[in-house]
Design a protein around this motif. Structure first.
Motif, PDB file in Angstrom:
ATOM      1  N   LEU A 425       0.838  -1.199   0.000  1.00  0.00           N
ATOM      2  CA  LEU A 425       0.000   0.000   0.000  1.00  0.00           C
ATOM      3  C   LEU A 425       0.871   1.246   0.000  1.00  0.00           C
ATOM      4  O   LEU A 425       0.617   2.208  -0.745  1.00  0.00           O
ATOM      5  CB  LEU A 425      -0.927  -0.017   1.220  1.00  0.00           C
ATOM      6  CG  LEU A 425      -1.923   1.134   1.324  1.00  0.00           C
ATOM      7  CD1 LEU A 425      -2.868   1.140   0.122  1.00  0.00           C
ATOM      8  CD2 LEU A 425      -2.717   1.046   2.621  1.00  0.00           C
ATOM      9  N   GLN A 426       1.939   1.185   0.817  1.00  0.00           N
ATOM     10  CA  GLN A 426       2.862   2.322   0.843  1.00  0.00           C
ATOM     11  C   GLN A 426       3.572   2.471  -0.507  1.00  0.00           C
ATOM     12  O   GLN A 426       3.761   3.588  -0.999  1.00  0.00           O
ATOM     13  CB  GLN A 426       3.887   2.125   1.958  1.00  0.00           C
ATOM     14  CG  GLN A 426       3.286   2.157   3.364  1.00  0.00           C
ATOM     15  CD  GLN A 426       4.312   1.827   4.430  1.00  0.00           C
ATOM     16  OE1 GLN A 426       5.507   1.725   4.157  1.00  0.00           O
ATOM     17  NE2 GLN A 426       3.842   1.652   5.664  1.00  0.00           N
ATOM     18  N   LEU A 427       3.961   1.336  -1.067  1.00  0.00           N
ATOM     19  CA  LEU A 427       4.625   1.385  -2.373  1.00  0.00           C
ATOM     20  C   LEU A 427       3.697   1.941  -3.443  1.00  0.00           C
ATOM     21  O   LEU A 427       4.131   2.681  -4.339  1.00  0.00           O
ATOM     22  CB  LEU A 427       5.094  -0.016  -2.769  1.00  0.00           C
ATOM     23  CG  LEU A 427       6.266  -0.591  -1.979  1.00  0.00           C
ATOM     24  CD1 LEU A 427       6.531  -2.037  -2.394  1.00  0.00           C
ATOM     25  CD2 LEU A 427       7.518   0.249  -2.195  1.00  0.00           C
ATOM     26  N   SER A 428       2.422   1.577  -3.365  1.00  0.00           N
ATOM     27  CA  SER A 428       1.461   2.093  -4.334  1.00  0.00           C
ATOM     28  C   SER A 428       1.343   3.608  -4.228  1.00  0.00           C
ATOM     29  O   SER A 428       1.291   4.320  -5.234  1.00  0.00           O
ATOM     30  CB  SER A 428       0.096   1.433  -4.106  1.00  0.00           C
ATOM     31  OG  SER A 428      -0.860   1.962  -4.985  1.00  0.00           O
ATOM     32  N   GLN A 429       1.300   4.088  -2.990  1.00  0.00           N
ATOM     33  CA  GLN A 429       1.230   5.539  -2.788  1.00  0.00           C
ATOM     34  C   GLN A 429       2.494   6.212  -3.311  1.00  0.00           C
ATOM     35  O   GLN A 429       2.440   7.275  -3.939  1.00  0.00           O
ATOM     36  CB  GLN A 429       1.025   5.834  -1.303  1.00  0.00           C
ATOM     37  CG  GLN A 429      -0.323   5.346  -0.766  1.00  0.00           C
ATOM     38  CD  GLN A 429      -0.418   5.437   0.739  1.00  0.00           C
ATOM     39  OE1 GLN A 429       0.576   5.689   1.432  1.00  0.00           O
ATOM     40  NE2 GLN A 429      -1.630   5.228   1.270  1.00  0.00           N
ATOM     41  N   GLU A 430       3.648   5.553  -3.031  1.00  0.00           N
ATOM     42  CA  GLU A 430       4.906   6.110  -3.506  1.00  0.00           C
ATOM     43  C   GLU A 430       4.961   6.084  -5.038  1.00  0.00           C
ATOM     44  O   GLU A 430       5.471   7.010  -5.672  1.00  0.00           O
ATOM     45  CB  GLU A 430       6.069   5.306  -2.923  1.00  0.00           C
ATOM     46  CG  GLU A 430       7.444   5.845  -3.255  1.00  0.00           C
ATOM     47  CD  GLU A 430       7.681   7.229  -2.648  1.00  0.00           C
ATOM     48  OE1 GLU A 430       8.482   7.987  -3.219  1.00  0.00           O
ATOM     49  OE2 GLU A 430       7.047   7.532  -1.613  1.00  0.00           O
ATOM     50  N   ARG A 431       4.416   4.996  -5.628  1.00  0.00           N
ATOM     51  CA  ARG A 431       4.375   4.892  -7.081  1.00  0.00           C
ATOM     52  C   ARG A 431       3.548   6.029  -7.681  1.00  0.00           C
ATOM     53  O   ARG A 431       3.899   6.592  -8.718  1.00  0.00           O
ATOM     54  CB  ARG A 431       3.808   3.538  -7.495  1.00  0.00           C
ATOM     55  CG  ARG A 431       3.898   3.278  -9.001  1.00  0.00           C
ATOM     56  CD  ARG A 431       3.304   1.941  -9.380  1.00  0.00           C
ATOM     57  NE  ARG A 431       3.995   0.839  -8.753  1.00  0.00           N
ATOM     58  CZ  ARG A 431       3.496   0.081  -7.796  1.00  0.00           C
ATOM     59  NH1 ARG A 431       2.253   0.307  -7.362  1.00  0.00           N
ATOM     60  NH2 ARG A 431       4.187  -0.903  -7.268  1.00  0.00           N
ATOM     61  N   GLN A 432       2.452   6.373  -7.026  1.00  0.00           N
ATOM     62  CA  GLN A 432       1.615   7.463  -7.503  1.00  0.00           C
ATOM     63  C   GLN A 432       2.382   8.774  -7.488  1.00  0.00           C
ATOM     64  O   GLN A 432       2.310   9.563  -8.432  1.00  0.00           O
ATOM     65  CB  GLN A 432       0.348   7.572  -6.642  1.00  0.00           C
ATOM     66  CG  GLN A 432      -0.639   8.600  -7.129  1.00  0.00           C
ATOM     67  CD  GLN A 432      -1.155   8.323  -8.534  1.00  0.00           C
ATOM     68  OE1 GLN A 432      -1.327   7.161  -8.909  1.00  0.00           O
ATOM     69  NE2 GLN A 432      -1.388   9.377  -9.315  1.00  0.00           N
ATOM     70  N   ARG A 433       3.139   8.961  -6.395  1.00  0.00           N
ATOM     71  CA  ARG A 433       3.949  10.182  -6.325  1.00  0.00           C
ATOM     72  C   ARG A 433       5.010  10.185  -7.429  1.00  0.00           C
ATOM     73  O   ARG A 433       5.287  11.231  -8.032  1.00  0.00           O
ATOM     74  CB  ARG A 433       4.609  10.284  -4.954  1.00  0.00           C
ATOM     75  CG  ARG A 433       3.643  10.655  -3.825  1.00  0.00           C
ATOM     76  CD  ARG A 433       4.382  11.084  -2.576  1.00  0.00           C
ATOM     77  NE  ARG A 433       5.114   9.979  -1.982  1.00  0.00           N
ATOM     78  CZ  ARG A 433       4.606   9.154  -1.077  1.00  0.00           C
ATOM     79  NH1 ARG A 433       3.348   9.311  -0.672  1.00  0.00           N
ATOM     80  NH2 ARG A 433       5.324   8.190  -0.576  1.00  0.00           N
TER      81      ARG A 433
END
Length: 674
Positions: A425-433
């Motif tokens: 989930l954190q990686l997904s958020q980071e990917r969005q950024r």
């Protein structure tokens, strides 16, 4: 059909064909026949399809090729008894017979058929004379006996061939059996259960580190003394079961002591083949197969499975199974731990589903139902509520075991993935950024491309506008040197020469910038061209310099390629000029090799020049970059070459060593990209 008119079988014909007219026995019979009936010619022959073939003859110096039709042999076989021809010239059947019309001048003929023991007429024994006439009854009786003698000789020959064939087949079978045993590396044994007499092959002895002769004399004790006591007990039980008829074969895995003191494993197989009159087992035959490595692998597998179980426990992966007929479930210890339940307190299926978060229960219920009904597997990540009320994320995997269209059981795994889920989930958020950042970079890239375009336009205009005044400066400087002439002292003359050299370098760089701008701005005219023709054009343009340096261009047939011929020719010229410029002590040698491999075309230029250090293999493609300050060139040619290859969606690379030359390799797509 009469028995005697049956066609001759293929095997008999093959055997008859193997006989030659020089066979001593048949030759003797032919001579005896002529003497016995006082006729000059005797001929034994057989029918082979549409021809008559000679078995043996006497009195015929040359044996003509004879057709079956119109032959004495065919007429004798058809008669079935004695054939008597008093005058062949008067019989229309033989008007074309080569024995009648040829050098033998046969006029009379008497023959008897050659009949096999089973009654098949295969040919005839005939006596002939160049004079008309008939045989006496006694002579015909003698001829009939001679026909029987010839048949017996042929039968003996056929029997001998059959015996040899049988022996050859038996030898081949024995060889194949021995080869099979040798190929499978099998030890063999034979055991008389009643007397203890035993026979082993060499491989059996080699398994335990001996030669067979070293174990002599062998008996059943040879096996008993070299086998592990625990395995002997089990072997005895299995043998008794086989003797009693409880098993069709005897089979036992046993340890045997090797000569070096270690233990090997063999798979001992066998079967009783003969029994005594009292029904007791007599001779038993079997094999030993060396399975030491297999046993080691099995042991390693067991250890691996044990380690896997421990890893599963460490990784928090549980297992489960649902019996679809009884509805009973089986859980591993880890599955209980993930649920937060005491080991052994297994809930019903519906109760187990209630552990999932409310929003996930319908999903897992539908997946399980479809899996049971159709066999479709599932792999889900769902929110879960443990027995203590804490919320986690789990991965639930299920797979059906089906037979005859029915699901018998569903097995699966169960894993706590809370940490990995939150990390993803954190990686997904980071990917969005990162995506947002990439979009910003793309915008900057577009702005940079606009800026680069402006700079290129400026460089093109500036380079073009600087060329004219620079040329004027050079012209006036040369006029100044010519006018002042002797009045220039050495120091002032050197200054002016430095000025001219600087202007030459400036002119070279301006021309390089213009070439670079043209290479970047030019519209690609992609066409299929032959690379060899491009190199020939460059060779012609550089012919004077190539001849002056005694240089050699070595290349063979080169492939066709899709490219901009003008730009690719510029690349080829840059690379050849580079090899001529940075030559070594020997005359330049440039080897060119091209190939087409799948979807790409490659072209390599290898020279024997001065080379350079490998760490400079990327630096040489930079703008205005030269590895030596006193070297020729503008430092732009390789930069232009890389730009042209990039415009073709290709690459240019270089490998080199000081003193060992350099190799430039070009590669670009065989088909144009849009």
């Amino acid at each position: 059909m009469d028995q005697s008119e049956r066609p001759v079988d293929t095997a008999t014909l093959d055997a008859l064909r193997s006989l030659t007219t020089s066979d001593a026995k048949l030759a003797t019979l032919m001579k005896a026949t002529t003497l016995g009936v006082d006729q000059p010619i005797a001929l034994a022959s057989f029918l082979d399809g549409d021809h008559e073939r000679c078995l043996a003859a006497h009195g015929l110096p040359e044996l003509p090729r004879m057709e079956r039709s119109g032959s004495f042999c065919d007429a004798t076989v058809r008669t079935g008894g004695c054939l008597e021809i008093e005058d062949a010239l008067a019989d229309p059947r033989f008007r074309h017979n080569p024995l009648v019309t040829g050098p033998a001048h046969v006029r009379s003929c008497t023959g008897y058929p050659l009949v096999t023991p089973d009654g098949v007429r295969i040919g005839a024994l005939c006596v002939m004379s160049p004079q008309p006439g008939r045989l006496t009854d006694r002579e015909k009786e003698f001829l009939a006996l001679q026909a029987v003698a010839v048949t017996m000789a042929l039968d003996a020959h056929l029997n001998q061939l059959a015996l040899e064939t049988s022996q050859a087949r038996l030898a081949e079978q024995n060889w194949r059996l021995e080869s099979t045993i040798a190929g499978t590396n099998a030890g063999t044994w034979e055991w008389n259960v009643q007397t203890g007499e035993t026979r082993f092959n060499e491989t059996w002895a080699q398994f335990i580190g001996y030669r067979l002769e070293e174990l002599q004399p062998v008996s059943i004790n040879t096996w008993l003394e070299n086998t592990h006591p625990e395995d002997l007990e089990r072997s005895g039980e299995l043998l008794n079961a086989h003797f009693a008829g409880d098993s069709e074969f005897y089979e036992c895995e046993a340890r045997m002591r090797h000569r070096d003191g270690s233990w090997i494993w063999v798979l001992d197989r066998g079967r009783v083949r003969t029994w005594t009159d009292q029904g007791e087992p007599e001779w038993m035959y079997g094999t030993h197969e060396l399975i030491t490595e297999r046993k080691r692998r099995a042991e390693a597998l067991e250890q691996s499975e044990a380690r896997l179980k421990r890893v599963s426990e460490v990784a928090g992966i549980g297992g489960w199974e649902l019996d679809c007929r009884s509805g009973e479930m089986t859980w591993s210890d880890m599955t209980y731990m993930i649920h937060g339940l005491p080991i052994g307190q297994i809930p019903a299926v519906q109760e187990a589903i209630e552990f999932y978060a409310p929003e996930a229960r319908e999903t897992i219920q539908n997946a399980l139902t479809v899996c049971i009904e159709t066999g479709a597997p599932y792999d889900l990540e769902l929110p879960f509520i443990r027995a203590d009320g804490s919320r986690i994320w789990v991965r639930a995997v299920g797979q059906a075991d089906r037979a005859d269209g029915e699901t018998l059981r569903v097995t699966g795994s169960f894993q706590d993935i809370t940490e990995s889920y939150e990390l993803r989930l954190q990686l997904s958020q980071e990917r969005q950024r990162l995506l947002e950042h990439a979009r910003a970079l793309e915008q900057q890239q577009r702005e940079l491309e606009i800026s680069n375009t402006s700079l290129e336009n400026f460089a093109y205009v500036a380079s073009h506008d600087l060329s004219s005044p620079l040329q004027n400066m050079k012209s006036f400087s040369e006029l100044l040197i010519r006018d002042l002439g002797p009045n220039l002292d050495g120091r002032r003359e050197q200054y002016v020469k430095f000025l001219l050299q600087s202007m030459d370098r400036m002119q070279s760089r301006i021309e390089g910038l213009l070439s670079l701008s043209r290479a970047r701005r030019a519209t690609l005219d992609l066409q299929r061209v032959n690379l060899g023709e491009l190199i020939e054009r460059v060779r012609g343009d550089l012919s004077h310099r190539i001849e002056a340096l005694d240089a050699t261009l070595d290349y063979g047939d080169l492939p066709d390629a899709v490219c901009d011929a003008t730009l690719m020719e510029q690349v080829i010229q840059n690379l050849i000029e580079n090899s001529l410029r940075y030559r070594g002590q020997h005359p330049p040698l440039i080897r060119i090799h091209g190939s087409r491999d799948g979807d790409s075309v490659s072209l390599a230029f290898a020279d024997n020049g001065v080379g350079f250090k490998p760490q400079h293999s990327d630096r040489i493609f930079r703008m205005f970059e030269r590895l030596s300050s006193d070297s020729e060139g503008s430092g732009i040619g390789l930069a232009i070459s890389r730009l042209i290859l990039e415009r073709h969606h290709g690459t240019i690379n270089c490998t080199a060593e000081p003193g060992n030359g350099a190799t430039f390799t070009l590669s670009w797509p065989a088909k144009p990209r849009h």
